[in-house]
Design a protein around this motif. Structure first.
Motif, mmCIF file in Angstrom:
data_model
loop_
_atom_site.group_PDB
_atom_site.id
_atom_site.type_symbol
_atom_site.label_atom_id
_atom_site.label_comp_id
_atom_site.label_asym_id
_atom_site.label_seq_id
_atom_site.Cartn_x
_atom_site.Cartn_y
_atom_site.Cartn_z
ATOM 1 N N THR A 111 -6.674 17.695 -20.984
ATOM 2 C CA THR A 111 -7.284 16.439 -21.435
ATOM 3 C C THR A 111 -6.705 15.248 -20.682
ATOM 4 N N ASP A 112 -5.397 15.248 -20.447
ATOM 5 C CA ASP A 112 -4.777 14.137 -19.726
ATOM 6 C C ASP A 112 -5.372 14.004 -18.325
ATOM 7 N N CYS A 151 -8.885 12.541 -18.664
ATOM 8 C CA CYS A 151 -8.810 11.104 -18.973
ATOM 9 C C CYS A 151 -8.353 10.304 -17.757
ATOM 10 N N TRP A 190 -11.329 9.934 -15.572
ATOM 11 C CA TRP A 190 -12.240 8.920 -16.113
ATOM 12 C C TRP A 190 -11.709 7.513 -15.792
ATOM 13 N N ALA A 191 -10.404 7.294 -15.983
ATOM 14 C CA ALA A 191 -9.825 5.974 -15.713
ATOM 15 C C ALA A 191 -10.006 5.593 -14.247
ATOM 16 N N ALA A 223 -3.071 9.777 -17.508
ATOM 17 C CA ALA A 223 -4.160 8.838 -17.789
ATOM 18 C C ALA A 223 -3.665 7.398 -17.782
ATOM 19 N N TRP A 264 -4.905 4.532 -15.240
ATOM 20 C CA TRP A 264 -5.496 3.293 -15.759
ATOM 21 C C TRP A 264 -4.844 2.070 -15.126
#
Length: 159
Positions: free
Chosen positions: A19-20, A23, A26-27, A107, A111
């Motif tokens: 998941t990390d 994410c 995605w960032a 993530a 970001w």
């Protein structure tokens, strides 16, 4: 430093099955889109394995987030590596485009760091300049109206 290929697509390689990693991808994709780049190609990778397709085209910019692929491939791609796995840090010792922080998630690093790197390379500067000009006009109008305006300068970003 090589001048980026601003007409090409970006590549984001991320940690597969975590998941990390998803994410972090995605960032990175979010910031790349805001910088005006076309939708990036996202490739999942297991640690130490370069995913198929990584050398499929000449990328505008490459990010490897929450995972590490072989150093030779990182260097060949000219990739920026953002990771928090302590076992990967020695693999990229001395590589200028690697950022490691074991106190953060992949993530969180993506970001914060992707946007900073893009701005440092000049992506999104035109949009930022328009915003800055608008803010400057508002501050000048406030000063003309007798309102005290405090202005602070941010330190330069060293990449």
């Amino acid at each position: 430093m090589t001048v980026p290929n601003r007409s090409g697509r970006a590549l984001v390689i991320y940690h597969k099955d975590f998941t990390d990693g998803a994410c972090a991808a995605w960032a990175a994709a979010h910031h790349l889109g805001r910088a005006g780049l076309p939708e990036p190609v996202l490739l999942a990778a297991h640690p130490g394995i370069t995913p198929e397709g990584a050398f499929a085209e000449e990328w505008a910019i490459v990010f490897v987030v929450d995972v590490c692929i072989p150093r030779a491939d990182v260097e060949r791609l000219g990739a920026w590596v953002l990771d928090h796995h302590k076992t990967n840090e020695p693999l990229l010792a001395g590589y200028e485009r690697a950022r490691f922080d074991m106190s953060r998630s992949g993530a969180g690093l993506a970001w914060d760091e992707v946007q900073a790197i893009l701005w440092g390379l000049g992506y999104g500067v035109t949009q930022a300049a328009r915003i800055s000009d608008g803010m400057r006009a508002e501050m000048d109008a406030a000063r003309a109206a007798g309102i005290v305006v405090e202005e602070r300068r941010l330190p330069a970003l060293a990449l």
